[in-house]
Write a protein that holds these residues in place. Structure first.
Motif, PDB file in Angstrom:
ATOM      1  N   ALA A 189      -3.496   2.565   1.665  1.00  0.00           N
ATOM      2  CA  ALA A 189      -4.914   2.926   1.595  1.00  0.00           C
ATOM      3  C   ALA A 189      -5.483   3.058   3.000  1.00  0.00           C
ATOM      4  O   ALA A 189      -4.991   2.435   3.948  1.00  0.00           O
ATOM      5  CB  ALA A 189      -5.694   1.874   0.806  1.00  0.00           C
ATOM      6  N   LEU A 190      -6.513   3.858   3.119  1.00  0.00           N
ATOM      7  CA  LEU A 190      -7.211   3.975   4.395  1.00  0.00           C
ATOM      8  C   LEU A 190      -8.124   2.774   4.609  1.00  0.00           C
ATOM      9  O   LEU A 190      -8.733   2.265   3.669  1.00  0.00           O
ATOM     10  CB  LEU A 190      -8.071   5.243   4.422  1.00  0.00           C
ATOM     11  CG  LEU A 190      -7.362   6.601   4.425  1.00  0.00           C
ATOM     12  CD1 LEU A 190      -8.415   7.710   4.472  1.00  0.00           C
ATOM     13  CD2 LEU A 190      -6.401   6.725   5.588  1.00  0.00           C
ATOM     14  N   ASN A 191      -8.216   2.364   5.861  1.00  0.00           N
ATOM     15  CA  ASN A 191      -9.221   1.380   6.251  1.00  0.00           C
ATOM     16  C   ASN A 191     -10.557   2.054   6.490  1.00  0.00           C
ATOM     17  O   ASN A 191     -11.611   1.470   6.258  1.00  0.00           O
ATOM     18  CB  ASN A 191      -8.771   0.657   7.528  1.00  0.00           C
ATOM     19  CG  ASN A 191      -8.330  -0.753   7.268  1.00  0.00           C
ATOM     20  OD1 ASN A 191      -8.966  -1.457   6.494  1.00  0.00           O
ATOM     21  ND2 ASN A 191      -7.246  -1.174   7.899  1.00  0.00           N
ATOM     22  N   SER A 192     -10.490   3.284   6.996  1.00  0.00           N
ATOM     23  CA  SER A 192     -11.699   4.051   7.304  1.00  0.00           C
ATOM     24  C   SER A 192     -11.308   5.521   7.410  1.00  0.00           C
ATOM     25  O   SER A 192     -10.131   5.875   7.310  1.00  0.00           O
ATOM     26  CB  SER A 192     -12.319   3.574   8.626  1.00  0.00           C
ATOM     27  OG  SER A 192     -11.516   3.996   9.726  1.00  0.00           O
ATOM     28  N   ALA A 193     -12.296   6.364   7.661  1.00  0.00           N
ATOM     29  CA  ALA A 193     -12.037   7.792   7.849  1.00  0.00           C
ATOM     30  C   ALA A 193     -11.606   8.112   9.272  1.00  0.00           C
ATOM     31  O   ALA A 193     -11.316   9.270   9.587  1.00  0.00           O
ATOM     32  CB  ALA A 193     -13.288   8.597   7.496  1.00  0.00           C
ATOM     33  N   ASN A 194     -11.513   7.126  10.125  1.00  0.00           N
ATOM     34  CA  ASN A 194     -11.157   7.321  11.534  1.00  0.00           C
ATOM     35  C   ASN A 194      -9.652   7.560  11.667  1.00  0.00           C
ATOM     36  O   ASN A 194      -8.851   6.696  11.305  1.00  0.00           O
ATOM     37  CB  ASN A 194     -11.557   6.081  12.331  1.00  0.00           C
ATOM     38  CG  ASN A 194     -11.301   6.245  13.823  1.00  0.00           C
ATOM     39  OD1 ASN A 194     -10.736   7.250  14.274  1.00  0.00           O
ATOM     40  ND2 ASN A 194     -11.714   5.257  14.598  1.00  0.00           N
ATOM     41  N   PRO A 195      -9.234   8.715  12.194  1.00  0.00           N
ATOM     42  CA  PRO A 195      -7.803   8.999  12.310  1.00  0.00           C
ATOM     43  C   PRO A 195      -7.085   8.075  13.290  1.00  0.00           C
ATOM     44  O   PRO A 195      -5.846   8.009  13.277  1.00  0.00           O
ATOM     45  CB  PRO A 195      -7.763  10.455  12.786  1.00  0.00           C
ATOM     46  CG  PRO A 195      -9.070  10.667  13.474  1.00  0.00           C
ATOM     47  CD  PRO A 195     -10.056   9.829  12.711  1.00  0.00           C
ATOM     48  N   LEU A 196      -7.829   7.389  14.133  1.00  0.00           N
ATOM     49  CA  LEU A 196      -7.224   6.465  15.092  1.00  0.00           C
ATOM     50  C   LEU A 196      -7.020   5.073  14.494  1.00  0.00           C
ATOM     51  O   LEU A 196      -6.414   4.212  15.122  1.00  0.00           O
ATOM     52  CB  LEU A 196      -8.098   6.362  16.351  1.00  0.00           C
ATOM     53  CG  LEU A 196      -8.304   7.672  17.123  1.00  0.00           C
ATOM     54  CD1 LEU A 196      -9.278   7.456  18.281  1.00  0.00           C
ATOM     55  CD2 LEU A 196      -6.977   8.218  17.635  1.00  0.00           C
ATOM     56  N   GLY A 197      -7.507   4.860  13.277  1.00  0.00           N
ATOM     57  CA  GLY A 197      -7.373   3.557  12.642  1.00  0.00           C
ATOM     58  C   GLY A 197      -6.026   3.402  11.962  1.00  0.00           C
ATOM     59  O   GLY A 197      -5.309   4.372  11.712  1.00  0.00           O
ATOM     60  N   GLN A 198      -5.679   2.148  11.651  1.00  0.00           N
ATOM     61  CA  GLN A 198      -4.421   1.852  10.963  1.00  0.00           C
ATOM     62  C   GLN A 198      -4.658   1.748   9.463  1.00  0.00           C
ATOM     63  O   GLN A 198      -5.637   1.144   9.026  1.00  0.00           O
ATOM     64  CB  GLN A 198      -3.843   0.524  11.482  1.00  0.00           C
ATOM     65  CG  GLN A 198      -3.307   0.590  12.899  1.00  0.00           C
ATOM     66  CD  GLN A 198      -1.930   1.250  12.959  1.00  0.00           C
ATOM     67  OE1 GLN A 198      -1.377   1.666  11.955  1.00  0.00           O
ATOM     68  NE2 GLN A 198      -1.386   1.349  14.156  1.00  0.00           N
ATOM     69  N   PRO A 199      -3.783   2.328   8.657  1.00  0.00           N
ATOM     70  CA  PRO A 199      -3.929   2.184   7.210  1.00  0.00           C
ATOM     71  C   PRO A 199      -3.488   0.801   6.735  1.00  0.00           C
ATOM     72  O   PRO A 199      -2.838   0.047   7.472  1.00  0.00           O
ATOM     73  CB  PRO A 199      -2.980   3.264   6.666  1.00  0.00           C
ATOM     74  CG  PRO A 199      -1.914   3.379   7.714  1.00  0.00           C
ATOM     75  CD  PRO A 199      -2.629   3.162   9.030  1.00  0.00           C
ATOM     76  N   ILE A 200      -3.838   0.478   5.516  1.00  0.00           N
ATOM     77  CA  ILE A 200      -3.375  -0.749   4.861  1.00  0.00           C
ATOM     78  C   ILE A 200      -2.081  -0.396   4.124  1.00  0.00           C
ATOM     79  O   ILE A 200      -2.082   0.449   3.231  1.00  0.00           O
ATOM     80  CB  ILE A 200      -4.420  -1.274   3.868  1.00  0.00           C
ATOM     81  CG1 ILE A 200      -5.740  -1.557   4.597  1.00  0.00           C
ATOM     82  CG2 ILE A 200      -3.915  -2.525   3.152  1.00  0.00           C
ATOM     83  CD1 ILE A 200      -6.913  -1.765   3.654  1.00  0.00           C
ATOM     84  N   ILE A 201      -0.981  -1.038   4.515  1.00  0.00           N
ATOM     85  CA  ILE A 201       0.335  -0.683   3.977  1.00  0.00           C
ATOM     86  C   ILE A 201       0.911  -1.876   3.223  1.00  0.00           C
ATOM     87  O   ILE A 201       1.294  -2.880   3.815  1.00  0.00           O
ATOM     88  CB  ILE A 201       1.293  -0.257   5.107  1.00  0.00           C
ATOM     89  CG1 ILE A 201       0.721   0.925   5.893  1.00  0.00           C
ATOM     90  CG2 ILE A 201       2.656   0.098   4.529  1.00  0.00           C
ATOM     91  CD1 ILE A 201       1.520   1.305   7.126  1.00  0.00           C
ATOM     92  N   ASP A 202       0.941  -1.755   1.926  1.00  0.00           N
ATOM     93  CA  ASP A 202       1.494  -2.802   1.055  1.00  0.00           C
ATOM     94  C   ASP A 202       2.695  -2.213   0.318  1.00  0.00           C
ATOM     95  O   ASP A 202       2.539  -1.474  -0.646  1.00  0.00           O
ATOM     96  CB  ASP A 202       0.423  -3.273   0.073  1.00  0.00           C
ATOM     97  CG  ASP A 202       0.942  -4.310  -0.917  1.00  0.00           C
ATOM     98  OD1 ASP A 202       2.145  -4.653  -0.854  1.00  0.00           O
ATOM     99  OD2 ASP A 202       0.156  -4.770  -1.761  1.00  0.00           O
ATOM    100  N   GLN A 203       3.903  -2.561   0.777  1.00  0.00           N
ATOM    101  CA  GLN A 203       5.106  -2.002   0.155  1.00  0.00           C
ATOM    102  C   GLN A 203       5.375  -2.571  -1.225  1.00  0.00           C
ATOM    103  O   GLN A 203       6.270  -2.087  -1.924  1.00  0.00           O
ATOM    104  CB  GLN A 203       6.350  -2.259   1.027  1.00  0.00           C
ATOM    105  CG  GLN A 203       6.269  -1.700   2.427  1.00  0.00           C
ATOM    106  CD  GLN A 203       5.715  -2.720   3.402  1.00  0.00           C
ATOM    107  OE1 GLN A 203       4.897  -3.563   3.058  1.00  0.00           O
ATOM    108  NE2 GLN A 203       6.162  -2.648   4.627  1.00  0.00           N
TER     109      GLN A 203
END
Length: 510
Positions: A376-390
């Motif tokens: 999932a996205l943390n924000s709409a900012n392309p420089l941000g890191q997504p939330i990655i839950d495998q």
């Protein structure tokens, strides 16, 4: 870089492309290289990391050329958000031309026929094991996949293969026999004289100067602009400047983590989730970012012995190259009904541990996980890191963790075989404490093989994002071509399966 050079570089970027490819990893390099090689269309390839040029360019970082160990520089910096597994562990992904084919261990493994027959059974016509074989062979040839010579096998890996055989796993002469479920051997590799032969070398170098391909490094894509059902252009940050490039066709090849991020920032995903982030929904595809999975793995490590150090040093001093990874074993857990579901892969490092001995370990991975996670996205900012839950080991029946427990028991049995035991010595306390299911749940890691976040399937499947050719459902000219569209992870290291996938789709694209 001075301002004049920046302006010159930006002025060389076409304002329009026939095909625009986002991401130069294994799939993106293949798609861009093959399309540009047809010399009937202008192709622009955008890479978020640097472009170091062709193989003979002296700008390449040493670790990205060194095929004996996994590369460490130019990483995206992703970390795990999974409830299970080691907390916040790194999820290494290369941010450079060639993508993870510039980082990986060069292990060229295909998987099982069950993988591709399953893809087709999900409604993806043309993906059966028999139909994809020609594209595996084509990828192997272009990426210079080869077998190690007998003289290249290190003393450590020679002992590993022999010891694995002693546990009842037979020696095979072809780890890539898709119909063989039980065997051990030295793996084939895309590695030439110790140099990693990545996808950029194999697919981009031959067409870099033909006038039809433009490669743009340091180009972070923010979003794709959509007009009704058509993708019209890309907004990117190139050398820190916002740039728009239009295209007749847009292909996303950002991998299992970046491709869904780009789609979501473009308004393609779960409409309710995107609205909460202030993103205007364009296409309500709830499957974007779902179905994320990797091969969960567990490992045990050893103190090493003087004998191991002496043998490895002697091997190296004789002019041989030390490869950290060579051995692969595939086998079945007790409840595996078809194919296989376990990999064993011993590793040694050309460094010494705190005791002055060579580091070494044995890993096992669950190759057919049923657990699923999401991104999932943390924000709409392309420089941000997504939330990655495998979603490691989250299946209700704990079948996945049971497979890893059998893997743990197997690698300990291997470690106790006399020939290997004399080299590796005692298991380190830090891993010897891993004995229960709960220990495994807390210590599991990834096997570098994330897939599934833009799942391939028919439009009637509400979880599918793209069709069997990678075209995003509900669009006319937007594609995703990379490991993110794999509905189920192959039972193998994903570099060559991803290359196969890209070869197959691009062979049909006009």
């Amino acid at each position: 870089m001075n301002k004049k050079r920046k302006r010159a570089e930006l002025s060389n970027i076409p304002a329009h492309a026939d095909t625009l490819v986002i991401g130069s990893g294994t799939a993106g390099s293949i798609v861009a290289g093959r399309l540009a090689g047809r010399t009937d269309q202008k192709v622009v390839l955008l890479e978020a990391g640097p472009d170091f040029g062709p193989l003979n360019n002296k700008n390449w970082p040493a670790d990205l050329l060194d095929g004996t160990v996994i590369g460490e520089t130019h990483d995206w910096g992703y970390t795990s958000s999974s409830l299970n597994g080691q907390p916040n562990h790194n999820l290494e992904r290369a941010k450079a031309i060639g993508g993870c084919s510039s980082h990986n261990g060069c292990i060229a493994i295909w998987g099982s026929h069950v993988d591709y027959d399953t893809w087709e059974s999900y409604g993806n016509k043309g993906w059966s094991a028999q139909e994809v074989l020609p594209f595996f062979n084509k990828a192997n040839k272009t990426l210079r996949v080869r077998d190690f010579k007998e003289s290249e096998i290190t003393p450590f890996h020679r002992a590993c293969v022999n010891s694995i055989e002693k546990t009842g796993i037979p020696r095979t002469n072809n780890l890539n026999d898709l119909y063989e479920d039980h065997g051990v051997d030295i793996s084939p590799v895309n590695n030439l004289h110790g140099k990693r032969f990545n996808a950029a070398f194999g697919y981009l170098d031959p067409v870099r100067e033909n006038g039809y391909l433009t490669v743009v490094g340091d180009a972070l894509v923010n979003k794709i602009n959509i007009n009704e059902n058509e993708a019209t252009s890309v907004d990117a940050i190139i050398n820190k400047k916002h740039t728009n490039i239009s295209a007749d066709r847009i292909i996303i090849s950002g991998g299992a983590y970046e491709s869904p991020c780009i789609l979501m920032r473009s308004g393609i995903g779960s409409a309710s989730s995107l609205s909460k982030l202030g993103i205007n929904p364009q296409l309500d595809l709830s499957g974007v970012g779902e179905n994320l999975h990797d091969h969960p793995s567990i490992n045990i490590k050893f103190e090493g012995t003087d004998l191991l150090s002496n043998l490895m040093d002697e091997f190296k001093q004789s002019g041989n190259t030390i490869y950290s990874e060579q051995t692969i074993a595939k086998t079945r857990s007790r409840n595996c009904k078809e194919g296989f579901d376990l990999h064993v892969y011993p590793v040694t490092w050309p460094t010494v541990n705190i005791n002055g001995k060579w580091d070494c370990g044995i890993y096992s991975a669950n190759m057919a996980p049923i657990s699923r996670g999401h991104l999932a996205l943390n924000s709409a900012n392309p420089l941000g890191q997504p939330i990655i839950d495998q979603g490691y080991l989250n299946d209700p029946g704990d079948k996945d963790i049971g497979v890893l427990m059998e893997g743990l028991e197997l690698i300990r049995e291997i470690s106790h075989q006399k020939e290997l035991s004399e080299l590796i010595g005692n298991e380190l306390i830090e891993t010897s404490r891993i004995v229960s299911l709960n220990d495994i749940r807390n210590e599991a890691l990834h096997y570098y093989h994330p897939v599934g976040t833009c799942k391939m399937g028919p439009q009637s499947d509400s979880t599918a994002v793209v069709d069997n050719m990678g075209k995003v459902h509900g669009t006319d000219n937007l594609y995703v071509i990379d490991a993110s569209i794999m509905p189920v992870v192959p039972r193998g290291n994903t570099n060559i399966p991803t290359a196969m996938l890209a070869e197959r789709i691009v062979s049909i694209l006009e």
